[in-house]
Design an enzyme around this catalytic site. Structure first.
Site, PDB file in Angstrom:
ATOM      1  N   CYS A  19       0.805  -1.163  -0.076  1.00 11.29           N
ATOM      2  CA  CYS A  19       0.048   0.079  -0.125  1.00 11.29           C
ATOM      3  C   CYS A  19       0.734   1.187  -0.019  1.00 11.29           C
ATOM      4  O   CYS A  19       2.191   0.998   0.188  1.00 11.29           O
ATOM      5  CB  CYS A  19      -0.937   0.049   1.166  1.00 11.29           C
ATOM      6  N   GLU A 133       0.058  -0.593  16.482  1.00 15.02           N
ATOM      7  CA  GLU A 133      -0.953   0.581  16.021  1.00 15.02           C
ATOM      8  C   GLU A 133      -1.634   1.005  17.269  1.00 15.02           C
ATOM      9  O   GLU A 133      -1.793   2.097  17.486  1.00 15.02           O
ATOM     10  CB  GLU A 133      -1.621   0.445  14.755  1.00 15.02           C
ATOM     11  N   THR A 171      -6.626   0.482  11.811  1.00 18.80           N
ATOM     12  CA  THR A 171      -6.731   0.639  10.409  1.00 18.80           C
ATOM     13  C   THR A 171      -6.778  -0.678   9.563  1.00 18.80           C
ATOM     14  O   THR A 171      -7.324  -0.660   8.243  1.00 18.80           O
ATOM     15  CB  THR A 171      -5.511   1.445   9.434  1.00 18.80           C
TER      16      THR A 171
END
Ligand code: SF4
Length: 323
Positions: A19, A133, A171
């Site tokens: 990504c 995260e 995410t």
């Protein structure tokens, strides 16, 4: 007359693999190495892929789990998963020179957490305990954030003011699972506020959509990615939920088990957001080299055109990396 085995049909997902956030994070480490020379310290795996980490280590990156492990004054790159503000403060106190490779889409979630906390909201963070995260985001407002991993966790919530509740998410969650948890939260707290757009990022969403398409057409789905890659793990779950007979997370071609392919006519192949394309190519060559070979067809589900700017101070050099 000898009969030839039928070629294996291989459906290759598009989009798959890197990504924009992963691409940027790897480029940041490579540019830092070229611009400043080794050692460049990287706090935590820059992205969750064993091959990427080994490749950068060979180029002079030194991976540490804690900023305290970096010698005073050293250059430190924060990984794509983001860090808690306390880590930044600690790095500053130790006179480290930080370069931030946090994905801008993770930073967006940090900012949401900060804003809600400032407004006095209780913040429900939907995510997986222990993920880098989640640790980083929680550090933005530890006193206000409650982690929720399942619908059951929502039932156990005990929040002080039902009118001041907000939710944010990791995410890289399963889009469908997260939607179920948000529904449960809204059923209990109808006025809970959520992100204006999605917190689950475009890359996670798109790779899961493409994986569903594979699962509808292939008996077995192979997801190239490391065992500790959250978005890759979710793709395996999504493939199974979408009807594949089997789905496997593989580090590389060497992890393919022949027993999985016994009697199988169609295999779906995709890769997580942190898995280099060279590993997918390796799997294709492995499948082509088997008796009967393989026919590869790309399944185009969505196009992606996302890219993120580099941090100030790092400049792109004319020589391209060989990854
Ligand atoms: S998976 Fe999404 S949030 Fe994570 S680095 Fe990639 S774009 Fe950013």
């Amino acid at each position: 007359m000898t009969s030839h085995p039928t070629p294996l049909q291989v459906l290759l997902a598009a989009p798959r693999g890197f990504c924009a956030g992963v691409d940027r994070a790897i480029e940041i480490v490579e540019l830092a190495l070229r611009q400043y020379g080794p050692p460049v310290y990287v706090r935590h795996a820059i992205v969750h892929n064993t091959h990427v980490v080994a490749d950068l280590e060979a180029k002079g990156a030194v991976f540490v789990e804690d900023e305290d492990d970096v010698p005073e004054g050293g250059l430190i790159v924060f990984s794509a998963h983001g860090v808690a503000p306390q880590v930044r403060r600690n790095a500053e106190q130790r006179a480290l020179r930080p370069i931030d490779a946090t994905c801008p889409l993770v930073t967006k979630v940090h900012l949401e957490a900060r804003d809600y906390a400032r407004l006095g909201y209780s913040i429900v963070l939907i995510g997986h305990a222990g993920h880098q995260e989640v640790i980083g985001t929680t550090g933005e407002a530890p006193e206000a954030i409650m982690l929720v991993e399942s619908v059951e966790d929502v039932s156990a919530l005990d929040l002080p003011d039902p009118e001041r509740i907000a939710y944010i998410t990791q995410t890289t969650l399963s889009v469908d699972e997260a939607a179920g948890i948000v529904d449960a939260l809204k059923a209990r707290y109808p006025n809970a506020r959520g992100p204006r757009g999605e917190d689950i990022c475009y890359a996670t969403t798109n790779r899961q959509a493409a994986t569903k398409e594979l699962a509808a057409r292939a008996e077995v789905v192979l997801v190239v990615g490391s065992a500790h890659s959250s978005n890759s793990q979710r793709m395996v779950e999504v493939a199974l939920a979408a009807g594949a007979d089997a789905a496997h997370l593989i580090e590389d071609a060497g992890a393919v088990d022949e027993a999985w392919l016994d009697g199988v006519r169609t295999v779906g192949l995709t890769s997580g957001a942190s898995a280099p394309e060279s590993l997918v190519t390796g799997v294709i060559w492995y499948l082509r080299d088997r008796p009967g070979g393989a026919q590869v067809t790309t399944v185009d589900v969505l196009e992606e055109h996302m890219s993120f700017a580099l941090p100030a101070g790092l400049r792109r050099l004319p020589v391209q990396s060989a990854r």
